[in-house]
Design a protein around this motif. Sequence first.
Motif, PDB file in Angstrom:
ATOM      1  N   ALA A 141      30.313  42.655  54.560  1.00  8.75           N
ATOM      2  CA  ALA A 141      30.949  43.768  53.839  1.00  8.75           C
ATOM      3  C   ALA A 141      32.452  43.544  53.708  1.00  8.75           C
ATOM      4  O   ALA A 141      33.047  43.865  52.668  1.00  8.75           O
ATOM      5  N   ILE A 142      33.063  42.975  54.735  1.00  8.66           N
ATOM      6  CA  ILE A 142      34.495  42.666  54.672  1.00  8.66           C
ATOM      7  C   ILE A 142      34.760  41.628  53.591  1.00  8.66           C
ATOM      8  O   ILE A 142      35.703  41.759  52.800  1.00  8.66           O
ATOM      9  N   LYS A 143      33.914  40.603  53.528  1.00 13.94           N
ATOM     10  CA  LYS A 143      34.061  39.566  52.510  1.00 13.94           C
ATOM     11  C   LYS A 143      33.860  40.147  51.110  1.00 13.94           C
ATOM     12  O   LYS A 143      34.548  39.765  50.164  1.00 13.94           O
ATOM     13  N   ILE A 144      32.922  41.080  50.978  1.00 13.78           N
ATOM     14  CA  ILE A 144      32.698  41.732  49.689  1.00 13.78           C
ATOM     15  C   ILE A 144      33.967  42.445  49.251  1.00 13.78           C
ATOM     16  O   ILE A 144      34.400  42.315  48.102  1.00 13.78           O
ATOM     17  N   ASP A 145      34.572  43.197  50.157  1.00 16.14           N
ATOM     18  CA  ASP A 145      35.810  43.915  49.829  1.00 16.14           C
ATOM     19  C   ASP A 145      36.921  42.953  49.428  1.00 16.14           C
ATOM     20  O   ASP A 145      37.653  43.215  48.462  1.00 16.14           O
ATOM     21  N   GLU A 146      37.050  41.851  50.151  1.00 19.53           N
ATOM     22  CA  GLU A 146      38.077  40.860  49.821  1.00 19.53           C
ATOM     23  C   GLU A 146      37.881  40.319  48.409  1.00 19.53           C
ATOM     24  O   GLU A 146      38.839  40.214  47.637  1.00 19.53           O
ATOM     25  N   HIS A 147      36.647  39.986  48.078  1.00 17.47           N
ATOM     26  CA  HIS A 147      36.381  39.406  46.768  1.00 17.47           C
ATOM     27  C   HIS A 147      36.439  40.441  45.649  1.00 17.47           C
ATOM     28  O   HIS A 147      36.764  40.092  44.511  1.00 17.47           O
ATOM     29  N   LYS A 148      36.166  41.688  45.958  1.00 18.70           N
ATOM     30  CA  LYS A 148      36.348  42.733  44.953  1.00 18.70           C
ATOM     31  C   LYS A 148      37.824  42.898  44.610  1.00 18.70           C
ATOM     32  O   LYS A 148      38.180  43.106  43.452  1.00 18.70           O
ATOM     33  N   LYS A 149      38.675  42.776  45.609  1.00 18.87           N
ATOM     34  CA  LYS A 149      40.122  42.843  45.364  1.00 18.87           C
ATOM     35  C   LYS A 149      40.578  41.658  44.524  1.00 18.87           C
ATOM     36  O   LYS A 149      41.384  41.817  43.603  1.00 18.87           O
ATOM     37  N   LEU A 150      40.071  40.476  44.855  1.00 18.65           N
ATOM     38  CA  LEU A 150      40.409  39.306  44.056  1.00 18.65           C
ATOM     39  C   LEU A 150      39.913  39.458  42.625  1.00 18.65           C
ATOM     40  O   LEU A 150      40.630  39.135  41.673  1.00 18.65           O
ATOM     41  N   LEU A 151      38.699  39.957  42.478  1.00 20.33           N
ATOM     42  CA  LEU A 151      38.133  40.160  41.150  1.00 20.33           C
ATOM     43  C   LEU A 151      39.004  41.105  40.337  1.00 20.33           C
ATOM     44  O   LEU A 151      39.291  40.848  39.167  1.00 20.33           O
ATOM     45  N   GLU A 152      39.436  42.175  40.965  1.00 21.51           N
ATOM     46  CA  GLU A 152      40.312  43.128  40.267  1.00 21.51           C
ATOM     47  C   GLU A 152      41.612  42.452  39.844  1.00 21.51           C
ATOM     48  O   GLU A 152      42.112  42.683  38.742  1.00 21.51           O
ATOM     49  N   GLN A 153      42.148  41.605  40.719  1.00 21.65           N
ATOM     50  CA  GLN A 153      43.359  40.849  40.395  1.00 21.65           C
ATOM     51  C   GLN A 153      43.125  39.960  39.177  1.00 21.65           C
ATOM     52  O   GLN A 153      43.944  39.918  38.257  1.00 21.65           O
ATOM     53  N   TYR A 154      42.018  39.253  39.164  1.00 26.54           N
ATOM     54  CA  TYR A 154      41.716  38.366  38.047  1.00 26.54           C
ATOM     55  C   TYR A 154      41.492  39.136  36.754  1.00 26.54           C
ATOM     56  O   TYR A 154      41.813  38.649  35.674  1.00 26.54           O
ATOM     57  N   LYS A 155      40.945  40.343  36.865  1.00 27.03           N
ATOM     58  CA  LYS A 155      40.706  41.143  35.666  1.00 27.03           C
ATOM     59  C   LYS A 155      41.997  41.765  35.129  1.00 27.03           C
ATOM     60  O   LYS A 155      42.229  41.764  33.925  1.00 27.03           O
ATOM     61  N   THR A 156      42.801  42.310  36.022  1.00 27.80           N
ATOM     62  CA  THR A 156      43.996  43.015  35.549  1.00 27.80           C
ATOM     63  C   THR A 156      45.144  42.069  35.220  1.00 27.80           C
ATOM     64  O   THR A 156      46.011  42.426  34.427  1.00 27.80           O
ATOM     65  N   ARG A 157      45.150  40.903  35.824  1.00 29.22           N
ATOM     66  CA  ARG A 157      46.235  39.950  35.574  1.00 29.22           C
ATOM     67  C   ARG A 157      45.695  38.602  35.123  1.00 29.22           C
ATOM     68  O   ARG A 157      46.213  37.549  35.500  1.00 29.22           O
TER      69      ARG A 157
ATOM     70  N   TYR B  90      46.027  37.115  32.499  1.00 28.22           N
ATOM     71  CA  TYR B  90      47.020  36.330  31.764  1.00 28.22           C
ATOM     72  C   TYR B  90      47.747  35.337  32.673  1.00 28.22           C
ATOM     73  O   TYR B  90      48.262  34.316  32.208  1.00 28.22           O
ATOM     74  N   LEU B  91      47.759  35.590  33.964  1.00 29.48           N
ATOM     75  CA  LEU B  91      48.407  34.672  34.896  1.00 29.48           C
ATOM     76  C   LEU B  91      47.582  33.400  35.128  1.00 29.48           C
ATOM     77  O   LEU B  91      48.116  32.381  35.572  1.00 29.48           O
ATOM     78  N   TYR B  92      46.296  33.483  34.836  1.00 34.21           N
ATOM     79  CA  TYR B  92      45.382  32.394  35.158  1.00 34.21           C
ATOM     80  C   TYR B  92      44.907  31.629  33.928  1.00 34.21           C
ATOM     81  O   TYR B  92      44.123  30.693  34.042  1.00 34.21           O
ATOM     82  N   GLY B  93      45.371  32.041  32.772  1.00 35.23           N
ATOM     83  CA  GLY B  93      45.039  31.337  31.532  1.00 35.23           C
ATOM     84  C   GLY B  93      43.550  31.285  31.270  1.00 35.23           C
ATOM     85  O   GLY B  93      42.823  32.251  31.501  1.00 35.23           O
ATOM     86  N   LYS B  94      43.128  30.119  30.813  1.00 36.99           N
ATOM     87  CA  LYS B  94      41.725  29.938  30.438  1.00 36.99           C
ATOM     88  C   LYS B  94      40.784  30.040  31.637  1.00 36.99           C
ATOM     89  O   LYS B  94      39.597  30.283  31.472  1.00 36.99           O
ATOM     90  N   GLN B  95      41.308  29.869  32.827  1.00 36.57           N
ATOM     91  CA  GLN B  95      40.478  29.902  34.035  1.00 36.57           C
ATOM     92  C   GLN B  95      40.142  31.321  34.509  1.00 36.57           C
ATOM     93  O   GLN B  95      39.306  31.490  35.390  1.00 36.57           O
ATOM     94  N   ALA B  96      40.784  32.319  33.938  1.00 38.52           N
ATOM     95  CA  ALA B  96      40.589  33.698  34.407  1.00 38.52           C
ATOM     96  C   ALA B  96      39.122  34.108  34.403  1.00 38.52           C
ATOM     97  O   ALA B  96      38.635  34.687  35.383  1.00 38.52           O
ATOM     98  N   LEU B  97      38.408  33.808  33.328  1.00 38.64           N
ATOM     99  CA  LEU B  97      36.992  34.188  33.255  1.00 38.64           C
ATOM    100  C   LEU B  97      36.157  33.413  34.273  1.00 38.64           C
ATOM    101  O   LEU B  97      35.215  33.966  34.849  1.00 38.64           O
TER     102      LEU B  97
END
Length: 91
Positions: free
Chosen positions: A31-47, A49-56
């Motif tokens: 569950a802790i790992k799920i929360d960590e990756h949900k935060k990362l996912l949100e980062q990748y979705k909201t930002r 543009y920082l990751y270019g073509k790799q964002a998806l």
Amino acid sequence: MDMTAAVQSAKTRADHEALAAHYEQAAKDAAIKIDEHKKLLEQYKTRGYLYGKQALNFQSHCEAIIRSYQQIGNANSEMAKMHRQLAESAK
């Protein structure tokens, strides 16, 4: 904990309680790992543009990891439940 040996030698209530506690902790860790990756996912979705073509790719990867940890958490919770039941019926 050597899970193979612990499962094979579990006979008493205490043995099954210890196994249940181990599986419950593993479910909490997932569950802790799920929360960590949900935060990362949100980062990748909201930002994205920082990751270019790799964002998806990053988003897809996080979603796959989240699903995997959900399965792990569910499996460990089920194992804990079964060992709690075995503990109740043990001597």
